[in-house]
Design a protein around this motif. Structure first.
Motif, PDB file in Angstrom:
ATOM      1  N   THR A 183      17.842  77.036 115.908  1.00 34.78           N
ATOM      2  CA  THR A 183      18.339  76.847 117.262  1.00 34.78           C
ATOM      3  C   THR A 183      19.290  75.652 117.255  1.00 34.78           C
ATOM      4  OG1 THR A 183      16.619  75.299 117.945  1.00 34.78           O
ATOM      5  CG2 THR A 183      16.125  77.658 118.168  1.00 34.78           C
TER       6      THR A 183
ATOM      7  N   GLN B 278      30.708  76.317 122.343  1.00 34.84           N
ATOM      8  CA  GLN B 278      30.934  76.891 123.658  1.00 34.84           C
ATOM      9  C   GLN B 278      29.617  77.005 124.424  1.00 34.84           C
ATOM     10  OE1 GLN B 278      32.863  80.618 122.724  1.00 34.84           O
ATOM     11  NE2 GLN B 278      34.860  79.654 122.373  1.00 34.84           N
ATOM     12  N   PRO B 279      29.673  77.062 125.771  1.00 35.29           N
ATOM     13  CA  PRO B 279      28.447  77.144 126.569  1.00 35.29           C
ATOM     14  C   PRO B 279      27.551  78.334 126.216  1.00 35.29           C
ATOM     15  CG  PRO B 279      30.303  76.599 127.969  1.00 35.29           C
ATOM     16  CD  PRO B 279      30.877  76.915 126.619  1.00 35.29           C
ATOM     17  N   SER B 280      28.130  79.397 125.696  1.00 34.21           N
ATOM     18  CA  SER B 280      27.329  80.583 125.356  1.00 34.21           C
ATOM     19  C   SER B 280      26.601  80.448 124.024  1.00 34.21           C
ATOM     20  CB  SER B 280      28.222  81.828 125.308  1.00 34.21           C
ATOM     21  OG  SER B 280      29.255  81.660 124.339  1.00 34.21           O
ATOM     22  N   GLY B 281      26.875  79.386 123.267  1.00 28.58           N
ATOM     23  CA  GLY B 281      26.224  79.194 121.976  1.00 28.58           C
ATOM     24  C   GLY B 281      24.843  78.592 122.137  1.00 28.58           C
ATOM     25  N   SER B 282      23.848  79.134 121.417  1.00 23.58           N
ATOM     26  CA  SER B 282      22.484  78.601 121.515  1.00 23.58           C
ATOM     27  C   SER B 282      21.768  78.537 120.176  1.00 23.58           C
ATOM     28  CB  SER B 282      21.652  79.455 122.483  1.00 23.58           C
ATOM     29  OG  SER B 282      21.484  80.770 121.977  1.00 23.58           O
TER      30      SER B 282
ATOM     31  N   ARG C 152      30.909  80.996 118.238  1.00 25.65           N
ATOM     32  CA  ARG C 152      31.109  80.555 119.617  1.00 25.65           C
ATOM     33  C   ARG C 152      31.467  79.063 119.648  1.00 25.65           C
ATOM     34  NH1 ARG C 152      28.835  84.544 123.316  1.00 25.65           N
ATOM     35  NH2 ARG C 152      28.145  86.309 122.050  1.00 25.65           N
TER      36      ARG C 152
ATOM     37  N   THR D 197      25.916  81.316 117.347  1.00 24.50           N
ATOM     38  CA  THR D 197      25.577  82.605 117.946  1.00 24.50           C
ATOM     39  C   THR D 197      24.931  82.393 119.320  1.00 24.50           C
ATOM     40  OG1 THR D 197      23.409  82.616 116.867  1.00 24.50           O
ATOM     41  CG2 THR D 197      25.233  83.639 115.672  1.00 24.50           C
ATOM     42  N   ASP D 198      24.729  83.510 120.035  1.00 21.76           N
ATOM     43  CA  ASP D 198      24.123  83.405 121.360  1.00 21.76           C
ATOM     44  C   ASP D 198      22.610  83.554 121.330  1.00 21.76           C
ATOM     45  OD1 ASP D 198      23.995  86.082 120.738  1.00 21.76           O
ATOM     46  OD2 ASP D 198      24.802  86.788 122.652  1.00 21.76           O
ATOM     47  N   GLN D 199      22.044  83.824 120.139  1.00 18.62           N
ATOM     48  CA  GLN D 199      20.599  83.924 119.998  1.00 18.62           C
ATOM     49  C   GLN D 199      20.221  83.752 118.532  1.00 18.62           C
ATOM     50  OE1 GLN D 199      19.273  87.837 121.137  1.00 18.62           O
ATOM     51  NE2 GLN D 199      20.800  88.884 119.891  1.00 18.62           N
TER      52      GLN D 199
END
Length: 222
Positions: free
Chosen positions: A140, A120-124, A68, A190-192
């Motif tokens: 994280t 990207q904003p969806s990356g965490s 992402r 990744t998103d999680q």
């Protein structure tokens, strides 16, 4: 092993480096921990979850940064070395109990790599992959952006050796050693958080702070 290690102390640093290299096939398979008593060596216990140490040609090695991000990266060792360097002198603490104090590390902060790739904003979170084909780890985004979390191309005064996870490895200073993925090949945003190898196989803590996780009370790395 003890006899050869003592020879290195008597003979001097140049021969000691050769002694360390000669002992690594033994120390990497030492289940007793006795090799930590060797004088003058780097005292790392080298672990691998596959059969032997994987190898990558430094001249063709590429670190991928993808997932992402706005601009996926493929970075050579020269590319990494051309970025602003971070030098750390920090302990390496294994969750099994042993510690190597004041290890010299040099590399690029993961934060700088993420800045270049553009999260990207969806990356965490991040997933780290080893080119051994098996080992993975995670952090994280907040953890990965710390100034003491680096992609290291140098340690112990020279390039990261094959045994130590070279040509490039992760070093997460405030966490137990299993978070510092060796033989690093890929960083994926990744998103999680995706639990890594030892969190899945060995039930280790995902958040592996030294002295604050895995039921251990080791002093924080310094």
């Amino acid at each position: 092993m003890l006899g050869v290690g003592a020879l290195g102390v008597v003979a001097g640093s140049r021969i000691q480096r050769g002694v360390d290299a000669a002992l690594r096939p033994l120390t990497s398979r030492d289940p007793t921990g006795l090799s930590a008593l060797l004088p003058g060596g780097d005292n790392f216990q080298i672990y691998t979850v596959t059969d032997g140490y994987p190898a990558a040609d430094p001249s063709t090695y590429r670190l991928r940064v993808d997932g992402r991000v706005a601009a996926p990266l493929q970075l050579s060792i020269a590319d990494l070395q051309a970025m602003p360097a971070t030098t750390l002198v920090k302990d390496f603490q294994c969750v099994t109990g042993w510690r190597v104090p004041a290890v010299h590390w040099q590399g690029v902060t993961v934060a700088d790599l993420l800045e270049r790739a553009g999260v990207q904003p969806s990356g965490s979170a991040l997933r780290f992959e080893s080119f051994d084909g098996t080992y993975t780890e995670s952090l994280t985004l907040d953890q990965a952006r710390r100034p003491d979390v680096i992609v290291a191309y140098s340690m112990l005064g020279g390039p990261v050796s094959r045994a130590h996870g070279g040509p490039v490895r992760l070093y997460v200073a405030p966490m137990y050693g299993y978070k510092s993925c060796k033989w690093l090949s890929r960083i994926t945003v990744t998103d999680q958080v995706e639990p890594g190898y030892w969190e899945t196989v060995g039930n280790y803590d995902v958040n592996a702070w030294v002295g604050g996780s895995n039921g251990r009370d080791d002093p924080a790395t310094s």
